[in-house]
Write a protein that holds these residues in place. Structure first.
Motif, PDB file in Angstrom:
ATOM      1  N   LEU A  46       0.857  -1.184   0.000  1.00  0.00           N
ATOM      2  CA  LEU A  46       0.000   0.000   0.000  1.00  0.00           C
ATOM      3  C   LEU A  46       0.894   1.236   0.000  1.00  0.00           C
ATOM      4  CD1 LEU A  46      -2.440  -1.098   2.861  1.00  0.00           C
ATOM      5  CD2 LEU A  46      -2.818  -1.355   0.408  1.00  0.00           C
ATOM      6  N   THR A  47       0.585   2.206  -0.861  1.00  0.00           N
ATOM      7  CA  THR A  47       1.426   3.397  -0.964  1.00  0.00           C
ATOM      8  C   THR A  47       0.571   4.656  -0.860  1.00  0.00           C
ATOM      9  OG1 THR A  47       1.252   3.311  -3.381  1.00  0.00           O
ATOM     10  CG2 THR A  47       3.192   2.287  -2.371  1.00  0.00           C
ATOM     11  N   THR A 120      -7.103   5.418   5.215  1.00  0.00           N
ATOM     12  CA  THR A 120      -8.034   6.103   4.314  1.00  0.00           C
ATOM     13  C   THR A 120      -7.742   7.595   4.268  1.00  0.00           C
ATOM     14  OG1 THR A 120      -9.772   4.467   4.724  1.00  0.00           O
ATOM     15  CG2 THR A 120     -10.466   6.616   3.888  1.00  0.00           C
ATOM     16  N   ARG A 121      -7.550   8.204   5.419  1.00  0.00           N
ATOM     17  CA  ARG A 121      -7.313   9.650   5.465  1.00  0.00           C
ATOM     18  C   ARG A 121      -5.930  10.029   4.966  1.00  0.00           C
ATOM     19  NH1 ARG A 121     -10.375  10.739  11.295  1.00  0.00           N
ATOM     20  NH2 ARG A 121     -12.482  10.251  10.499  1.00  0.00           N
ATOM     21  N   ASP A 122      -4.994   9.077   4.992  1.00  0.00           N
ATOM     22  CA  ASP A 122      -3.662   9.323   4.434  1.00  0.00           C
ATOM     23  C   ASP A 122      -3.604   9.007   2.936  1.00  0.00           C
ATOM     24  OD1 ASP A 122      -2.623  10.209   6.797  1.00  0.00           O
ATOM     25  OD2 ASP A 122      -1.784   8.277   7.397  1.00  0.00           O
ATOM     26  N   LEU A 123      -4.761   8.745   2.340  1.00  0.00           N
ATOM     27  CA  LEU A 123      -4.886   8.507   0.884  1.00  0.00           C
ATOM     28  C   LEU A 123      -4.052   7.327   0.396  1.00  0.00           C
ATOM     29  CD1 LEU A 123      -4.794  12.207  -0.419  1.00  0.00           C
ATOM     30  CD2 LEU A 123      -6.756  10.858   0.311  1.00  0.00           C
ATOM     31  N   TYR A 124      -4.088   6.232   1.146  1.00  0.00           N
ATOM     32  CA  TYR A 124      -3.338   5.046   0.719  1.00  0.00           C
ATOM     33  C   TYR A 124      -4.030   4.364  -0.453  1.00  0.00           C
ATOM     34  CZ  TYR A 124       0.481   4.876   4.002  1.00  0.00           C
ATOM     35  OH  TYR A 124       1.656   5.144   4.660  1.00  0.00           O
ATOM     36  N   GLN A 125      -3.202   3.844  -1.375  1.00  0.00           N
ATOM     37  CA  GLN A 125      -3.688   3.185  -2.581  1.00  0.00           C
ATOM     38  C   GLN A 125      -3.362   1.694  -2.531  1.00  0.00           C
ATOM     39  OE1 GLN A 125      -5.036   4.950  -5.522  1.00  0.00           O
ATOM     40  NE2 GLN A 125      -5.278   6.563  -4.009  1.00  0.00           N
ATOM     41  N   VAL A 126      -4.292   0.887  -3.030  1.00  0.00           N
ATOM     42  CA  VAL A 126      -4.047  -0.549  -3.202  1.00  0.00           C
ATOM     43  C   VAL A 126      -3.467  -0.745  -4.597  1.00  0.00           C
ATOM     44  CG1 VAL A 126      -5.081  -2.841  -3.317  1.00  0.00           C
ATOM     45  CG2 VAL A 126      -5.936  -1.160  -1.665  1.00  0.00           C
ATOM     46  N   ASN A 127      -2.329  -1.407  -4.682  1.00  0.00           N
ATOM     47  CA  ASN A 127      -1.652  -1.624  -5.959  1.00  0.00           C
ATOM     48  C   ASN A 127      -1.764  -3.093  -6.353  1.00  0.00           C
ATOM     49  OD1 ASN A 127      -0.371   1.128  -6.292  1.00  0.00           O
ATOM     50  ND2 ASN A 127       0.433   0.547  -4.295  1.00  0.00           N
ATOM     51  N   MET A 128      -2.639  -3.359  -7.311  1.00  0.00           N
ATOM     52  CA  MET A 128      -2.892  -4.728  -7.753  1.00  0.00           C
ATOM     53  C   MET A 128      -2.231  -4.964  -9.107  1.00  0.00           C
ATOM     54  SD  MET A 128      -6.614  -6.619  -7.659  1.00  0.00           S
ATOM     55  CE  MET A 128      -6.824  -6.229  -5.931  1.00  0.00           C
ATOM     56  N   ILE A 129      -1.795  -6.193  -9.352  1.00  0.00           N
ATOM     57  CA  ILE A 129      -1.078  -6.539 -10.582  1.00  0.00           C
ATOM     58  C   ILE A 129      -1.709  -7.784 -11.189  1.00  0.00           C
ATOM     59  CG2 ILE A 129       1.179  -7.151 -11.553  1.00  0.00           C
ATOM     60  CD1 ILE A 129       2.371  -5.950  -8.883  1.00  0.00           C
ATOM     61  N   LEU A 130      -1.970  -7.732 -12.497  1.00  0.00           N
ATOM     62  CA  LEU A 130      -2.487  -8.889 -13.229  1.00  0.00           C
ATOM     63  C   LEU A 130      -1.622  -9.098 -14.460  1.00  0.00           C
ATOM     64  CD1 LEU A 130      -4.796 -11.037 -13.406  1.00  0.00           C
ATOM     65  CD2 LEU A 130      -5.960  -9.440 -14.940  1.00  0.00           C
ATOM     66  N   GLY A 150      -3.591   1.919  -9.346  1.00  0.00           N
ATOM     67  CA  GLY A 150      -4.095   1.563  -8.032  1.00  0.00           C
ATOM     68  C   GLY A 150      -5.442   2.191  -7.754  1.00  0.00           C
ATOM     69  N   PHE A 151      -6.025   1.830  -6.613  1.00  0.00           N
ATOM     70  CA  PHE A 151      -7.304   2.390  -6.185  1.00  0.00           C
ATOM     71  C   PHE A 151      -7.247   2.618  -4.677  1.00  0.00           C
ATOM     72  CE2 PHE A 151      -7.638  -2.226  -6.208  1.00  0.00           C
ATOM     73  CZ  PHE A 151      -8.167  -2.519  -4.961  1.00  0.00           C
ATOM     74  N   PRO A 152      -8.045   3.550  -4.154  1.00  0.00           N
ATOM     75  CA  PRO A 152      -7.915   3.918  -2.738  1.00  0.00           C
ATOM     76  C   PRO A 152      -8.410   2.836  -1.785  1.00  0.00           C
ATOM     77  CG  PRO A 152      -9.742   5.092  -3.744  1.00  0.00           C
ATOM     78  CD  PRO A 152      -9.040   4.374  -4.855  1.00  0.00           C
ATOM     79  N   VAL A 153      -7.854   2.841  -0.582  1.00  0.00           N
ATOM     80  CA  VAL A 153      -8.322   1.948   0.480  1.00  0.00           C
ATOM     81  C   VAL A 153      -9.758   2.304   0.846  1.00  0.00           C
ATOM     82  CG1 VAL A 153      -8.027   1.355   2.918  1.00  0.00           C
ATOM     83  CG2 VAL A 153      -6.040   1.474   1.418  1.00  0.00           C
ATOM     84  N   GLY A 154     -10.057   3.595   0.877  1.00  0.00           N
ATOM     85  CA  GLY A 154     -11.393   4.078   1.205  1.00  0.00           C
ATOM     86  C   GLY A 154     -11.491   5.545   0.853  1.00  0.00           C
TER      87      GLY A 154
END
Length: 654
Positions: A46-47, A120-130, A150-154
């Motif tokens: 998560l970044t 969520t408030r720190d704007l963390y992103q989920v980085n998925m790879i396919l 990526g897309f946000p945690v929330g």
């Protein structure tokens, strides 16, 4: 014998590529899938652009895969960048559109709620790879389409104090039908090397993944109803709700159900072009403007150097050589400017050992930068191979220790007139810059360990880096130093007087001019520096290495010209202490680079939060500035040395 064999093997490989009428694709091995084949996505750390502290995906209460979490093999660059690639439960079946249930969590504890809200408030992103492609998300901001990886945690709505988790994902997988029509692909990435040729046509036929897009949603489910499902059970498709009451809130004792929808869409995008969407770099005109600006600076400085050589120096030397000995003796009494310091110009500088060590490290860093950027510009450093760029830079730096040792010891023997003490010089070269980096990284690492971030370098990696340094860099630096002792020493064209000449007093100290000279090299690179900092700290892809190569070449020319002009100006005012001033005339660009980094932190990274993130940013910026100082300073000093050597080798001295 080994080199010719490698050359013949490479030649045969090229002939094979020509015969197959194929194309070359560095970075990854193309993989085709048949309808119904299972493909599992992977998840990276998560970044966040707010904290720059990566965390493990499974540090949050997400669904875990069958058989437990398994880490993927990571290279040196990935580990240093804080990447932690794990398997995930997200399963895709080629060309099968479906809506799938994953899992329902246990009631959230106070700690999990606090962690989810913070991420969520720190704007963390989920980085998925396919299939080695990062997931991409499109959004509209002020009427402009923006793409993100990526897309946000929330998310936290503006009119609400609550936070909502992203628990439903709508995936679109772009596929291209591949029929194995004699195309050859040679891969050099993490997935190995392979060739697909005419003989493998039937086996290779199928579908290749050329795009991976997601639309994230927050959907509130009935946990009692959802727990009746098992993983990968089909569920009715769900639309993304616009009403917050139908979104999944983050609070204690809430049970969160995770689901996803996948849709496969046929695309005309071919395999070699699938990274184009990620590598679109806006502002090409800005890059060209930067290059044009640098060319103007170079032409201006080249004009000054031209005047120095052809009008001033040549005219003075011609007049000097045409006089007879008596006239020369009389003229020597009336001489002014650089000709007066002929007996002091090659006097040993202050701290000669430190100067030689810094030149050696500068040669090593410059060589690493040039070779890396050239390879990247020709497409050998593909973004599909995560961490390959950093890994390549580290290995190049280690093996270029031989050049560093040679340059430092050769300069030492030139200044001292003897090779005595070359071992100490070589050891210092091998330890100086790596030692600085080691100290800074260790301090930053303690901070990362305290934050439980995946960006912290593991102890095992410390030992690996130490082993690489001691087993590769140190021996090669000592070998280079030995070669430097056996190389013919550069002979000074004039003798040095025993008593130093007094330097006339001036109104302003010479260091003011030296430090100000750094603005010219900085003017050639500051625009490109903005894009590089944005790629590092804002998670953007940087892949305009062709522009960067041009800017690097222009920077080398500007550094050389600036140092020559400044050295000549100091000699003209009878200041024979030019060694360190020539080094810092171009090396002072690092001061402006570091100040620009602070400016970027204040005005462009306003979202960066907390002292920890700021300390990390400044620590890495300091390493970059020191490396730039050593590299540009070395270019300036070596150019000035050969200029001074040429200048005074043309003077007749009795």
């Amino acid at each position: 014998m080994r080199t010719p064999m490698i050359c013949w093997a490479f030649f045969l490989l090229v002939l094979l590529g020509k015969a197959c009428n194929g194309f070359y694709l560095p970075g990854s091995y193309m993989k085709t899938y048949s309808t119904g084949d299972e493909i599992f996505a992977k998840v990276n750390s998560l970044t966040s652009i707010e904290t720059e502290l990566p965390f493990s995906y499974y540090s949050l209460p997400y669904c875990q895969p069958h058989g437990g979490v398994k880490k993927s093999a990571e290279n040196l660059g990935e580990l240093l960048m804080g990447d932690q690639i794990d398997n995930s439960p997200y399963r895709f079946r080629m060309n099968v559109n479906e809506s799938v249930y994953l899992c329902t969590t246990k009631p959230l504890s106070e700690h999990e709620v606090k962690l989810l809200k913070q991420r969520t408030r720190d704007l963390y992103q989920v980085n998925m790879i396919l299939d080695n492609l990062p997931v991409m998300r499109y959004a509209k901001q002020n009427g402009i389409d923006i793409q993100w990886t990526g897309f946000p945690v929330g998310y936290s709505p503006q009119n609400s104090n609550e936070d909502y988790i992203i628990n439903h994902l709508k995936f679109t997988v772009l596929v291209h039908e591949y029929e194995g029509s004699g195309i050859e692909v040679i891969g050099t990435g993490e997935e190995g090397m392979g060739v697909i040729s005419e003989s493998d046509k039937k086996k290779a036929s199928g579908f290749e993944i050329v795009g991976f897009v997601v639309v994230p949603c927050s959907v509130k489910y009935d946990p009692e109803a959802m727990t009746k499902h098992h993983i990968y059970d089909k569920i009715p498709p769900v639309d993304c709700p616009s009403d917050l009451d139908k979104s999944q809130i983050i609070r204690e004792q809430e049970r969160i159900s995770f689901t996803y929808v996948v849709e496969f869409v046929k695309s005309d995008i071919r395999w070699p072009s699938r990274w184009d969407a990620y590598l679109k770099m806006e502002g090409a005109r800005v890059h060209w403007f930067s290059i044009l600006n640098s060319l103007m600076v170079i032409v201006f400085l080249a004009g000054i150097v031209f005047v120095i050589f052809l009008r001033t120096v040549r005219r003075d030397l011609t007049r000097y050589e045409e006089l007879d000995k008596e006239a020369q003796a009389q003229m020597n009494e009336e001489l002014s400017g650089w000709k007066l310091v002929v007996g002091d110009v090659f006097r040993e500088p202050d701290c000669p050992k430190l100067l030689c060590v810094m030149v050696g490290d500068g040669v090593q860093i410059t060589g690493m930068a040039v070779v890396t950027i050239v390879f990247a510009a020709f497409g050998f450093m593909s973004p599909a191979s995560r961490g390959m760029l950093l890994t390549g830079m580290i290995l190049l730096y280690l093996f270029l220790g031989i050049a560093a040792g040679y340059a430092a010891v050769r300069m030492w023997t030139t200044i001292k007139g003897t090779s005595e003490g070359w071992r100490s010089i070589s050891w210092s070269v091998a330890s100086f810059f790596p030692g600085i980096v080691f100290v800074i990284l260790t301090i930053l690492n303690f901070i990362l360990w305290g934050s439980h971030s995946t960006g912290a370098i593991p102890i095992s990696l410390y030992f690996i880096l130490l082993a690489l340094w001691f087993c590769i860099s140190v021996p090669l630096t000592l070998l280079g130093g030995l070669m430097g002792t056996r190389a013919e020493a550069i002979q000074y064209p004039v003798r040095t007087n025993q008593i130093p000449r007094e330097i006339p007093a001036r109104k302003l100290p010479s260091w003011v001019l030296v430090l100000g000279a750094g603005t010219l090299p900085f003017g050639t690179l500051f625009i490109e520096l903005f894009f590089i900092l944005s790629s590092i700290w804002l998670g953007r892809f940087y892949y305009v290495f062709g522009f960067l190569l041009i800017v690097l070449l222009l920077l080398v020319v500007v550094c050389a010209e600036v140092s020559v002009v400044l050295t000549y100006m100091h000699l003209c005012v009878e200041d024979w202490r030019w060694w360190w001033k020539a080094f810092f005339a171009s090396g002072s660009v690092s001061i402006f680079v570091f100040l620009y980094s602070i400016n970027y932190l204040v005005f462009d990274l306003q979202s960066l939060s907390g002292p920890v993130s700021a300390i990390l940013y400044l620590g890495y910026s300091l390493i970059m500035a020191i490396a730039i100082m050593l590299s540009t300073g070395t270019i300036g000093l070596l150019t000035s040395f050969y200029f001074v050597h040429y200048l005074f080798s043309s003077v007749k001295i009795d």
